[in-house]
Enzyme design. Structure first.
Site, PDB file in Angstrom:
ATOM      1  N   HIS A 138       0.665  -1.112  -0.053  1.00  0.00           N
ATOM      2  CA  HIS A 138      -0.049   0.050  -0.012  1.00  0.00           C
ATOM      3  C   HIS A 138       0.958   1.176  -0.233  1.00  0.00           C
ATOM      4  CE1 HIS A 138      -3.224   2.611   2.017  1.00  0.00           C
ATOM      5  NE2 HIS A 138      -3.467   2.645   0.766  1.00  0.00           N
ATOM      6  N   GLU A 150       2.851   0.281   3.330  1.00  0.00           N
ATOM      7  CA  GLU A 150       2.394  -0.583   4.361  1.00  0.00           C
ATOM      8  C   GLU A 150       2.279  -1.956   3.559  1.00  0.00           C
ATOM      9  OE1 GLU A 150      -0.897   1.605   7.260  1.00  0.00           O
ATOM     10  OE2 GLU A 150      -1.642   1.056   5.182  1.00  0.00           O
TER      11      GLU A 150
END
Ligand code: NAD
Length: 282
Positions: A138, A150
């Protein structure tokens, strides 16, 4: 790892392609819309030309980067790739069609990552016959600027896959943090309810929106206040994000503030419609 496929050449995909090439990976971009891929290539060249003009990189480095990025005409072109990062529309049906096809055409070694902000990585893994090699990556917008990735571990994701993605993140000069596949991961699990609470505080008459923004900027060192942030992200995205947290965590505490839903009905979505909590037409 030497090459990375990027599926979806929009806002995020083009940024991911840029940082991948800057890290020295060979990059192949695929988008259903060939214009989007060409536009992304143009954007990359423009960004790198700017870096040359500012003497941040030399023309040879720019040429090296340009040579690393190509456009694919079919997903099958990614057959032998080490990693494919998906950044298509935030719709699980669309992602399902992309990942099931990728699973057919890619060799066993290929790792798949999704840039989804809110969809289940575990479910995305189930669209393939290699759920151990499927994870979330992410990125944050704008990708070339934001330092965080992430890395999301689905129920079946292996430690080897997570370790490989940590290496990629570091090569991209990003900081990777690992989270389990849970709604909102880390950043949005905290940020969305905080912005929602700020809207509820405004409704309750605790303070003016300007004072709440100022308080968070000067008292908590936020670079922008919760209302400035909500206007930047868009009230439509806020409504979807709170609904996702409420549904998946089965907790009405996350329910969207009434004022945000009212503003949505009035098309006051933030910067994208010219008016949100603040007026951008002035
Ligand atoms: N925009 C953000 O701030 C942000 C931040 C983090 C994560 N994300 C996530 O990244 C993903 C992409 O978001 P975006 O803002 O770049 O979207 P975007 O609309 O800018 O780009 C999506 C691209 O995917 C292409 N596409 C659609 N279906 C496709 C398919 N089947 N195969 C190949 N290409 C296809 C579209 O033509 C488009 O060019 C979403 O999952 C989103 O939730 C977005």
């Amino acid at each position: 790892m030497i090459n990375i496929g990027v599926i979806g050449a929009g806002a995020m995909g083009s940024g991911i392609a840029q940082v991948a090439a800057e890290a020295g990976y060979g990059v192949l971009i695929f988008d259903v819309d060939p214009n989007a891929s060409e536009k992304a290539l143009g954007k990359l060249q423009k960004n790198w030309q700017k870096a040359v003009d500012k003497e941040k990189i030399n023309p040879e480095e720019m040429q090296k980067r340009v040579a690393l990025v190509r456009v694919a005409s079919d997903l099958a072109d990614l057959k032998d790739f080490d990693l494919v990062i998906e950044a298509v529309a935030e719709n699980q049906e669309v992602k399902k069609s992309v990942f099931s096809r990728l699973d057919e055409v890619c060799t066993e070694k290929t790792i798949f990552a999704s840039n989804t902000s809110s969809l289940s990585i575990t479910e995305i893994g189930s669209f393939t016959n290699r759920p151990d090699k499927v994870a979330g990556m992410h990125f944050f917008n704008p990708v070339p600027v934001m330092k965080l990735i992430e890395i999301i571990k689905g129920l079946a994701t292996s430690e080897e896959t997570i370790d490989a993605l940590k290496v990629v993140a570091a090569k991209m000069k990003k900081v990777g943090v690992v989270a389990n596949d849970t709604p909102g991961f880390i950043v949005n699990r905290l940020l969305v309810p905080l912005c929602n609470e700020a809207i509820k505080m405004l409704e309750a008459g605790v303070a003016s929106l300007e004072d709440i923004d100022t308080a968070m900027k000067l008292g908590a060192n936020w670079p922008m206040g919760p209302f400035e942030l909500s206007d930047l992200v868009g009230l439509d995205v806020h409504i979807g994000a709170t609904a996702g947290l409420e549904r998946e965590l089965n907790d009405s505490h996350y329910a969207c503030a009434r004022l945000a839903r009212q503003m949505y009905r009035a098309n006051r979505l933030g910067r994208k419609t010219g008016k949100g909590f603040y007026d951008y037409n002035k």
